[in-house]
Design an enzyme around this catalytic site. Structure first.
Site, PDB file in Angstrom:
ATOM      1  N   TYR A 120      -1.055  -0.267  10.580  1.00 50.43           N
ATOM      2  CA  TYR A 120      -1.312  -0.667   9.190  1.00 50.43           C
ATOM      3  C   TYR A 120      -0.132  -0.304   8.301  1.00 50.43           C
ATOM      4  O   TYR A 120       0.347  -1.135   7.504  1.00 50.43           O
ATOM      5  CB  TYR A 120      -2.581   0.016   8.684  1.00 50.43           C
ATOM      6  CG  TYR A 120      -2.887  -0.265   7.229  1.00 50.43           C
ATOM      7  CD1 TYR A 120      -3.258  -1.543   6.818  1.00 50.43           C
ATOM      8  CD2 TYR A 120      -2.801   0.743   6.263  1.00 50.43           C
ATOM      9  CE1 TYR A 120      -3.537  -1.812   5.475  1.00 50.43           C
ATOM     10  CE2 TYR A 120      -3.082   0.482   4.937  1.00 50.43           C
ATOM     11  CZ  TYR A 120      -3.451  -0.797   4.547  1.00 50.43           C
ATOM     12  OH  TYR A 120      -3.724  -1.060   3.221  1.00 50.43           O
ATOM     13  N   SER A 142       0.849  -1.193   0.000  1.00 54.66           N
ATOM     14  CA  SER A 142       0.000   0.000   0.000  1.00 54.66           C
ATOM     15  C   SER A 142       0.881   1.238   0.000  1.00 54.66           C
ATOM     16  O   SER A 142       2.038   1.199   0.463  1.00 54.66           O
ATOM     17  CB  SER A 142      -0.886   0.008   1.259  1.00 54.66           C
ATOM     18  OG  SER A 142      -1.443   1.289   1.505  1.00 54.66           O
TER      19      SER A 142
END
Length: 311
Positions: free
Chosen positions: A179, A153
Site C-alpha cells: 500500500y 496518503s
C-alpha cells in the site's frame, strides 16, 4: 522553493474551501466517487456548480448521489482492468477541467494481481489512474487549463518505490508495504506528469487526506485498527482526535481540484490544505512528503516503467 500556503486548515471542510468559487461549466471526473471521500468530493464540486462524472466500478451505488446533485452522472470504470479504462476514455467526449484520482484499495491481506501481472494495490492506486490520465490527456489539454489530483496518503512516508521487485514476486508480500509503495507511486506520478504536461496547460498535484473512517479500511484487521486507536476491544469504531470527518478529509482534494489559490501550482504534495515540506521518510516520520516520493529521477523512471503497459 517557497511552499504554497492557504488560509485553510485541518478542520476545514470541502464546501468551505469552495465557498464563493463558481465552477459553472467546468467538467470534472472523480474516480471512486460513489462513497467516502470521493462522495464528499463530488458533493463539494457539484455544489459549486461543476458537472461531475462519478467513475466507479458500480454506477448503481452512486444512484442516490446522482439524484441529489444536478449535473452529476455515474459511469462504469474498473481501474484494475485496463480494458475498462480504455473503454471509459474512448467513450469520453469534450474537455476535462479536472481529473480527481481518488479511488483506491488498502492493505489487501493476500497478494493479488491484475491481468497484466501487477500487484493489485499498485495496479488500482497507480497504474489504472496513470492509464486513465494518459487516455484523457487530449481532453485535459482541450480544457485550456486543467488539473489532475492524485489522492495519496501519509503512507508514502513509509516506503519508496522498489524498482527491483515492485510486484512482490521475490520478496514476501506485505500488505502495508504494498500500500505504501502504491501511494508513493501516486506522488511520483504527479511529479512526472507536471514535468511533461505543464506546457499543455495541465497541472498535477498529490495530497494526503489524513485519517478518516471510510470503506477504504475494510481490509484492516482489528489489531491494526486498535493500533490506530480507532477500534475498541469489542470491535466498535472509535474516533481519535486526529481523525477527520469525510468532509474535512476531502478538503485538500477539492483545494487541488478547483481552488483558484492553486492556479499554476504543479508537481507538489499537500496535507491539511497546505503544501508539505520535503522530509526524509522513515517509520517515525508523521508529516511531510518523503524525498523519494518527489525525486524527479525516480518519477521519470516509474513513468517509463509503466508507460508501455498503458499505451
Amino acid at each position: 522553493m517557497t511552499l504554497t500556503t492557504t488560509p485553510f486548515g485541518m478542520r476545514t471542510t470541502a464546501a468551505e474551501v469552495l465557498d464563493g468559487v463558481d465552477l459553472s461549466g467546468r467538467r470534472m471526473i472523480v474516480t471512486g466517487g460513489a462513497s467516502g471521500l470521493g462522495a464528499e468530493t463530488v458533493r463539494a464540486l457539484a455544489g459549486a456548480g461543476a458537472q461531475v462524472t462519478i467513475a466507479t466500478r458500480n454506477p448503481a451505488a452512486a444512484e442516490q448521489l446522482v439524484e441529489a446533485l444536478p449535473g452529476t452522472r455515474a459511469v462504469a470504470l474498473d481501474l484494475a482492468d485496463l480494458d475498462s479504462v480504455r473503454a471509459f476514455c474512448d467513450d469520453w467526449s469534450g474537455p476535462v477541467d479536472a481529473l480527481v484520482a481518488n479511488a483506491g484499495v488498502m492493505m489487501l491481506p493476500t497478494r493479488q494481481v491484475n491481468a497484466q501481472g501487477w500487484e493489485m494495490q499498485l495496479a488500482i492506486n497507480y497504474l489504472g489512474h496513470f492509464a486513465l490520465a494518459v487516455g484523457l490527456r487530449p481532453a485535459l489539454q482541450a480544457a485550456g487549463e486543467s488539473r489532475v489530483v492524485l489522492v495519496s496518503s501519509g503512507a508514502q512516508l513509509r516506503a519508496g518505490f522498489d524498482f527491483d521487485d515492485p510486484q512482490f514476486e521475490r520478496r514476501p508480500y506485505d500488505p502495508f508495504a504494498a500500500y505504501a509503495q502504491s501511494k508513493t507511486a501516486d506522488v511520483m506520478l504527479a511529479v512526472a506528469m507536471s514535468r511533461r504536461w505543464a506546457e499543455h496547460g495541465i497541472t498535477a498535484n498529490a495530497c494526503a487526506p489524513g485519517f478518516i473512517h471510510t470503506n477504504l479500511q475494510r481490509h484492516l484487521d482489528k489489531a491494526t485498527m486498535q493500533a490506530f486507536g480507532a477500534m475498541d476491544e469489542d470491535g466498535d469504531l472509535l474516533t481519535p482526535d486526529y481523525y477527520k470527518t469525510p468532509a474535512q478529509g476531502a478538503a485538500t482534494t477539492v483545494l487541488l481540484a478547483a481552488s483558484p489559490l492553486l492556479d499554476g501550482v504543479t508537481g507538489r504534495y499537500f496535507e491539511d490544505n497546505q503544501e508539505a515540506e520535503v522530509v526524509e521518510g522513515g517509520p517515525d516520520v508523521m508529516a511531510g512528503v518523503a524525498r523519494w516520493s518527489v525525486d524527479p529521477v525516480g518519477a521519470d523512471r516509474l513513468w517509463d516503467y509503466a508507460l508501455p503497459v498503458v499505451s
